[in-house]
Design a protein around this motif. Structure first.
Motif, short mmCIF file in Angstrom:
data_model
loop_
_atom_site.label_atom_id
_atom_site.label_comp_id
_atom_site.label_asym_id
_atom_site.label_seq_id
_atom_site.Cartn_x
_atom_site.Cartn_y
_atom_site.Cartn_z
N ARG A 199 -20.22 -22.92 -41.90
CA ARG A 199 -20.12 -22.29 -40.58
C ARG A 199 -21.21 -21.23 -40.42
O ARG A 199 -22.16 -21.19 -41.19
CB ARG A 199 -18.73 -21.69 -40.41
CG ARG A 199 -17.61 -22.73 -40.47
CD ARG A 199 -16.23 -22.09 -40.39
NE ARG A 199 -15.17 -23.09 -40.50
CZ ARG A 199 -14.62 -23.74 -39.49
NH1 ARG A 199 -15.03 -23.48 -38.25
NH2 ARG A 199 -13.66 -24.63 -39.69
N ARG A 211 -20.68 -26.98 -39.15
CA ARG A 211 -20.05 -26.24 -38.04
C ARG A 211 -20.76 -24.91 -37.83
O ARG A 211 -20.15 -23.86 -37.74
CB ARG A 211 -18.57 -26.01 -38.35
CG ARG A 211 -17.83 -27.30 -38.67
CD ARG A 211 -16.39 -27.06 -39.04
NE ARG A 211 -15.71 -28.29 -39.47
CZ ARG A 211 -14.44 -28.37 -39.82
NH1 ARG A 211 -13.69 -27.28 -39.81
NH2 ARG A 211 -13.91 -29.51 -40.20
N GLY A 265 -22.41 -23.65 -35.26
CA GLY A 265 -22.25 -22.95 -34.00
C GLY A 265 -23.53 -22.21 -33.64
O GLY A 265 -24.57 -22.32 -34.31
N ASP A 266 -23.47 -21.41 -32.59
CA ASP A 266 -24.67 -20.67 -32.16
C ASP A 266 -25.01 -19.55 -33.14
O ASP A 266 -26.19 -19.18 -33.28
CB ASP A 266 -24.47 -20.12 -30.76
CG ASP A 266 -24.61 -21.20 -29.69
OD1 ASP A 266 -25.53 -22.02 -29.82
OD2 ASP A 266 -23.79 -21.22 -28.76
N SER A 304 -25.29 -32.33 -34.56
CA SER A 304 -23.83 -32.25 -34.63
C SER A 304 -23.35 -30.94 -35.27
O SER A 304 -22.66 -30.95 -36.29
CB SER A 304 -23.26 -33.45 -35.40
OG SER A 304 -23.63 -34.66 -34.79
N ASN A 305 -23.71 -29.81 -34.67
CA ASN A 305 -23.32 -28.52 -35.21
C ASN A 305 -22.73 -27.58 -34.17
O ASN A 305 -22.69 -26.36 -34.38
CB ASN A 305 -24.53 -27.85 -35.89
CG ASN A 305 -24.62 -28.18 -37.36
OD1 ASN A 305 -23.80 -27.74 -38.15
ND2 ASN A 305 -25.63 -28.96 -37.73
N ALA A 306 -22.28 -28.14 -33.05
CA ALA A 306 -21.63 -27.34 -32.01
C ALA A 306 -22.51 -26.20 -31.53
O ALA A 306 -22.03 -25.10 -31.27
CB ALA A 306 -20.28 -26.80 -32.53
N GLY A 342 -25.33 -24.53 -28.74
CA GLY A 342 -25.49 -24.58 -27.31
C GLY A 342 -26.77 -23.93 -26.83
O GLY A 342 -27.75 -23.80 -27.57
N CYS A 371 -26.65 -34.49 -30.52
CA CYS A 371 -25.20 -34.27 -30.51
C CYS A 371 -24.83 -32.79 -30.52
O CYS A 371 -23.88 -32.38 -31.19
CB CYS A 371 -24.54 -35.01 -31.68
SG CYS A 371 -24.85 -36.78 -31.71
N ASN A 372 -25.60 -31.98 -29.80
CA ASN A 372 -25.26 -30.58 -29.56
C ASN A 372 -25.24 -30.35 -28.05
O ASN A 372 -25.99 -30.99 -27.31
CB ASN A 372 -26.27 -29.64 -30.21
CG ASN A 372 -26.11 -29.57 -31.72
OD1 ASN A 372 -25.12 -29.08 -32.24
ND2 ASN A 372 -27.12 -30.09 -32.44
N SER A 373 -24.42 -29.44 -27.58
CA SER A 373 -24.29 -29.21 -26.14
C SER A 373 -25.31 -28.16 -25.68
O SER A 373 -24.96 -27.04 -25.29
CB SER A 373 -22.86 -28.75 -25.82
OG SER A 373 -21.92 -29.74 -26.21
#
Length: 438
Positions: free
Chosen positions: A291, A317, A319-320, A343-345, A347, A371-373
């Motif tokens: 994370r 995971r 994240g930002d 794919s690590n969430a 943004g 696969c990231n937003s």
């Protein structure tokens, strides 16, 4: 005169197909005898080259290794040995050496079928002095646990937590082997049992603490090892820290693959420490539980690292928090060439920092953000950074919610950079081929 005319007679041989040309040479008969009796009397070095080839072509590939290992170097003979044992034989994976293929696969098979407390370790150790000069890579695709007899327990519900119950099942001890393989450069190990079928139990896929201790100490003694792959083996934080402790300051390790395990932030901090005390060129920790804090530890090491060329953090995971940390590290790092953050969430905040990285870092050649937003705003930020970039030749932004216009602009910059890279390579090639006197 007619009375003195000779009478002609026909002589019919017993074998009408007999010919003097079919009589084997005495030298060939002797060589055939040498081939037939080679196991009892290995007579080969005294022969002429043509005679030696004649004998080698007729030797049985079933001769004992104790006889052939150090006596026969002919690739044709070892090719026949490989073809006899295995249906698929791709010699290109073994340095184009049939002898290397035979010894590596032979030792792999012995280890994969080794049953602790049942198989005599001597069966493996006897191979080491015969093949240590040829064994450079081992790919161990399974490790069998010891046989444990226990009463069957019938339960209505079987859950994943059963993996933690039952007796500990330690596997093959690599400590008895690795320090003797003086040319070993690559080791790939998976702690699992293939094709267990209806005999499936969770403990057949367990990398025990004792296994970890055995392997860690063995790796520390294997000073020629360049590549270590330990994946799909449930390596958690504690085991990762133990492995890293024995890999610190390893003199030759260049690639580490701990993908598809259970490494979290504590394990990631240990990996960050390893980056600062090793000469790793490739690190793969994809599909773990790292994370933000763990990514920050890796980023801190990356900011001062000068050897790492490839980093794969896919399917974690981050994240930002983690994505921004890794991105900021690239503002100081000038050696990393390939980065995978798919794919690590992550943004738009990560995309904003990456925009600055793409504008200032002209070392990075490949980046994967799939696969990231990232969103529309994130795509706009990436376009701004890419407009100043001259090094990125691969950029994957699939499934990132980036709008089509931004994606098109980024792809155009990538194509321009690819053309520039090809022209540069062609120029370098032409320069190398030009004589010095011109």
């Amino acid at each position: 005169m007619a009375g003195h005319q000779r009478t002609l007679r026909w002589i019919i041989g017993e074998d009408p197909e007999w010919s003097l040309a079919l009589v084997p040479l005495l030298s060939n008969l002797c060589l055939q005898s040498i081939a037939r009796n080679f196991e009892k009397k290995p007579f080969i070095e005294e022969l002429l080259p043509a005679q030696k080839d004649y004998v080698l072509e007729r030797l049985s590939p079933s001769l004992p290794l104790q006889l052939t290992a150090n006596l026969i170097s002919d690739e044709g003979y070892w090719k026949r040995c490989c073809k006899q044992r295995w249906d698929l034989c791709d010699v290109t994976q073994y340095g184009h050496s049939w002898k290397q293929m035979y010894f590596e696969r032979h030792l792999e098979n012995l280890i994969e079928l080794f049953i602790p407390e049942v198989t005599d370790p001597k069966t493996i150790l006897d191979v080491v002095p015969l093949g240590k000069n040829y064994i450079k890579k081992l790919n161990i695709s399974q490790l069998l646990p010891p046989i444990r007899e226990s009463p069957k327990q019938l339960e209505d519900d079987v859950s994943d937590t059963s993996s933690e119950s039952g007796p500990s099942l330690d596997h093959f001890d690599f400590g008895i082997l690795l320090d003797q393989l003086t040319n070993l450069e690559e080791l790939c190990v998976v702690y699992r049992v293939k094709g267990c079928g209806m005999n499936f139990e969770w403990n057949l896929f367990e990398f025990t603490l004792q296994d970890c201790q055995f392997l860690s100490k063995a790796l520390n003694l294997c000073r020629t090892l360049k590549v270590l792959r330990l994946h799909q083996s449930k390596v958690d934080d504690g085991r990762c820290r133990l492995l890293v402790r024995h890999l610190l300051d390893h003199p030759s390790l260049r690639e580490l693959d701990l993908s598809h395990n259970r490494i979290g932030d504590r394990g990631a901090r240990a990996i960050g420490k390893l980056l600062n005390r090793s000469s790793l060129e490739a690190l793969n920790v994809c599909d773990n539980n790292i994370r933000g804090p763990g990514a920050q530890a890796i980023a801190y090491a990356l900011s001062t690292n000068s050897t790492l060329l490839s980093l794969n953090l896919r399917l974690n995971r981050l994240g930002d928090v983690g994505g921004q940390a890794i991105s900021r590290a690239l503002l100081m790092n000038r050696t990393l060439l390939r980065l995978h953050l798919g794919s690590n969430a992550m943004g738009e905040p990560t995309a904003s920092v990456l925009s600055q990285v793409l504008a200032e870092n002209n070392t990075l050649e490949s980046i994967n953000l799939s696969c990231n937003s990232l969103g529309v705003d994130g795509g706009t930020a990436l376009v701004e950074g890419m407009s100043h970039n001259t090094s990125i030749t691969e950029c994957d932004i699939r499934l990132t919610e980036v709008d089509q216009e931004s994606e098109s602009c980024i792809c155009q910059v990538v194509r321009n950079n690819q053309n520039r890279a090809r022209r540069k390579q062609a120029l370098q090639k032409a320069t190398r081929s030009t004589p010095n006197w011109l």
